[in-house]
Design an enzyme around this catalytic site. Structure first.
Site, PDB file in Angstrom:
ATOM      1  CB  SER A  55     -44.684 -10.977  36.196  1.00 21.12           C
ATOM      2  OG  SER A  55     -45.718 -10.428  36.991  1.00 21.12           O
TER       3      SER A  55
ATOM      4  CE1 TYR B 268      -5.205  -4.774  63.697  1.00 22.01           C
ATOM      5  CE2 TYR B 268      -5.467  -4.820  66.080  1.00 22.01           C
ATOM      6  CZ  TYR B 268      -5.927  -5.148  64.817  1.00 22.01           C
ATOM      7  OH  TYR B 268      -7.097  -5.845  64.673  1.00 22.01           O
TER       8      TYR B 268
ATOM      9  CB  THR C 129     -23.673  11.085  21.804  1.00 22.08           C
ATOM     10  OG1 THR C 129     -24.449  11.797  20.828  1.00 22.08           O
ATOM     11  CG2 THR C 129     -22.456  10.457  21.134  1.00 22.08           C
ATOM     12  CG  HIS C 130     -26.062  13.908  24.422  1.00 20.19           C
ATOM     13  ND1 HIS C 130     -25.561  14.561  25.530  1.00 20.19           N
ATOM     14  CD2 HIS C 130     -25.264  14.277  23.381  1.00 20.19           C
ATOM     15  CE1 HIS C 130     -24.522  15.302  25.180  1.00 20.19           C
ATOM     16  NE2 HIS C 130     -24.318  15.141  23.879  1.00 20.19           N
TER      17      HIS C 130
ATOM     18  CB  SER D 255     -12.489 -11.463  64.231  1.00 17.64           C
ATOM     19  OG  SER D 255     -11.320 -12.180  64.621  1.00 17.64           O
TER      20      SER D 255
ATOM     21  CE  LYS E  65     -42.792  -7.170  32.926  1.00 16.07           C
ATOM     22  NZ  LYS E  65     -43.029  -6.803  34.323  1.00 16.07           N
TER      23      LYS E  65
ATOM     24  CE  LYS F 159      -9.107  -9.842  60.021  1.00 22.08           C
ATOM     25  NZ  LYS F 159      -8.921  -8.466  60.522  1.00 22.08           N
TER      26      LYS F 159
ATOM     27  CD  GLU G 231     -34.668  -5.393  36.457  1.00 18.16           C
ATOM     28  OE1 GLU G 231     -35.375  -4.905  35.569  1.00 18.16           O
ATOM     29  OE2 GLU G 231     -35.127  -6.081  37.400  1.00 18.16           O
TER      30      GLU G 231
END
Length: 458
Positions: free
Chosen positions: A276, A316, A154-155, A22, A282, A324, A289
């Site tokens: 772009s 354990y 709303t919506h 590990s 662009k 981890k 995002e």
């Protein structure tokens, strides 16, 4: 050096060693491992299990290892199974036989449980601090925009007028709850597993309360089997991080929408946008995002750990080593996303006129127009129908209620007078909503003052 070789007569297969090891990821908490070891030997000396000279020699050796890792003269390498064996091997190499006494009264099981708690505790605080920085930026923007009018939705349909301060205030509340959750997790997990041993404690006369106090825990854990097999606090943390990411993702979704050519509510600063490779016009909201996309990554860590833990008997088991990488990645991802989002929102430009015009053209003041009729004796159900007819007329004429001539109002209801325009202005619509939690300026002033106090004292 392996910490368990005496029972074995053959070397572990190299592939099995690599699979079992590990150190490639648990090296992340070398500081916590050394801190825990220093506390452990300090307690051993207090109990007479080690001499004072042995304690000082071991602590000096551990401090030397820590300093050398920090300054780059000692590299953590993968021939060691884990960070515990790395530290202990180098300690013995530096101070000789005394270094072999470091592990007295301790197992790797309680050692790794301690390291993970110490690391998680630090990361919870750092994450909370990052959220506070984000909330401070939101607080500034809110303070500057109590009269910046925009449509509330709303919506995904324009509903009623609000202010930018009110809209961002909703996210301030979300992040306040996120910090509260982190605080609750910190409080609940803050008990020390050191001294639990492999699963059943030890025959050495350890002072677990003293060890806990040295490491700033509330006290020792109360059951040694639970101490080494508990990962609830990590599941809780991953759940809290998932919620933080969900809030960031919702916010990013709105910014992406507001940044579109159709909305033009905001312009993201060049330092948080990309272009772009083929379309020169662009300006893409890539950071927003990516934060939205990385939310799924943090969700995945939560589901993975829940699935790993669901069938593990006490105490354990090696499966728990899977906690981890998942937790480290989720913490790093969330912290990075909070920091990037903070920079993006701090530098964003809000197009206030566009936002206000969008509220007007979306008939967000229609409810207030109906309330105007009700205040002049018209039943609400009738008022609702009258305003519906007026909205339809405005749609046909491609104008807003503010632009509709008074004679057109009177054709549908003679109740209307010149004061209708004041009644349905964005300022009036918002200003009259002053109950607790509403967007009116007076209500928002109280919220902003309360937020100021929260940020000062939390």
């Amino acid at each position: 050096m392996k910490l368990w070789g005496g029972r074995f007569t053959r070397e572990l297969n190299q592939l099995a060693h690599n699979f079992n090891a590990s150190i490639s990821f648990d090296q992340k908490f070398y500081k916590q491992d050394i801190r825990g070891s220093i506390a452990h030997v300090t307690m051993l000396a207090k109990q007479g299990i080690l001499t004072g000279d042995e304690k000082e020699k071991i602590i000096d050796g551990l401090q030397g290892i820590l300093n050398d890792i920090e300054n780059g003269t000692l590299q953590i390498t993968t021939e060691h199974e884990d960070i515990h064996s790395f530290v202990e091997t180098h300690l013995i190499a530096r101070i000789g036989e005394t270094g072999k006494k470091l592990h007295t009264g301790r197992s790797r099981n309680d050692q790794v449980a301690l390291d993970m708690k110490l690391y998680t505790r630090d990361e919870i605080q750092e994450t909370s601090d990052l959220l506070k920085e984000l909330m401070s930026v939101l607080h500034r923007i809110m303070s500057e925009n109590t009269e910046t009018y925009m449509p509330g939705f709303t919506h995904m349909q324009k509903a009623q007028p609000v202010t930018l301060a009110h809209h961002l205030g909703a996210y301030f509340e979300m992040f306040r709850r996120d910090r509260s959750r982190l605080h609750d997790i910190y409080t609940r997990m803050n008990y020390c597993p050191l001294g639990a041993g492999a699963l059943a404690g030890t025959t050495y006369p350890l002072d677990r309360e003293y060890s806990a106090s040295l490491l700033e825990f509330e006290g020792p854990t109360r059951n040694s089997m639970d101490s080494v097999s508990d990962r609830d606090y990590l599941i809780e943390l991953l759940s809290a991080l998932s919620t933080i990411m969900m809030h960031l993702s919702r916010f990013c979704e709105e910014i992406i929408t507001w940044n579109s050519n159709e909305y033009r509510f905001v312009e993201i600063d060049d330092s948080y946008s990309t272009g772009s490779s083929i379309m020169p016009q662009k300006k893409n909201p890539d950071i927003a995002e990516l934060i939205r996309g990385k939310t799924g990554r943090v969700y995945g860590a939560l589901i993975s750990l829940l699935t790993t833990m669901k069938g593990i008997p006490l105490a354990y088991n090696k499966d728990m080593q899977e906690d981890k990488e998942l937790t480290f990645d989720a913490i790093d991802t969330t912290k990075g996303c909070i920091a990037l989002f903070t920079g993006m929102i701090d530098t964003i430009t809000f197009h206030k006129t566009v936002m206000e015009n969008s509220a007007k053209n979306g008939f967000t003041n229609a409810t207030d127009a109906a309330d105007y009729l009700v205040n002049h004796g018209v039943a609400f159900r009738d008022a609702h129908g009258i305003i519906g007819q007026l909205v339809l007329l405005c749609i046909e004429k491609n104008i807003s209620l503010d632009e509709l001539p008074l004679e057109e109002y009177k054709k549908i209801s003679p109740v209307f007078e010149e004061d209708i325009y004041e009644a349905i202005s964005m300022q009036t619509c918002v200003k009259q909503r002053n109950i607790t939690g509403a967007p009116g300026q007076e209500a928002m002033k109280q919220v902003i003052a309360a937020n100021e106090e929260y940020l000062k004292h939390s």
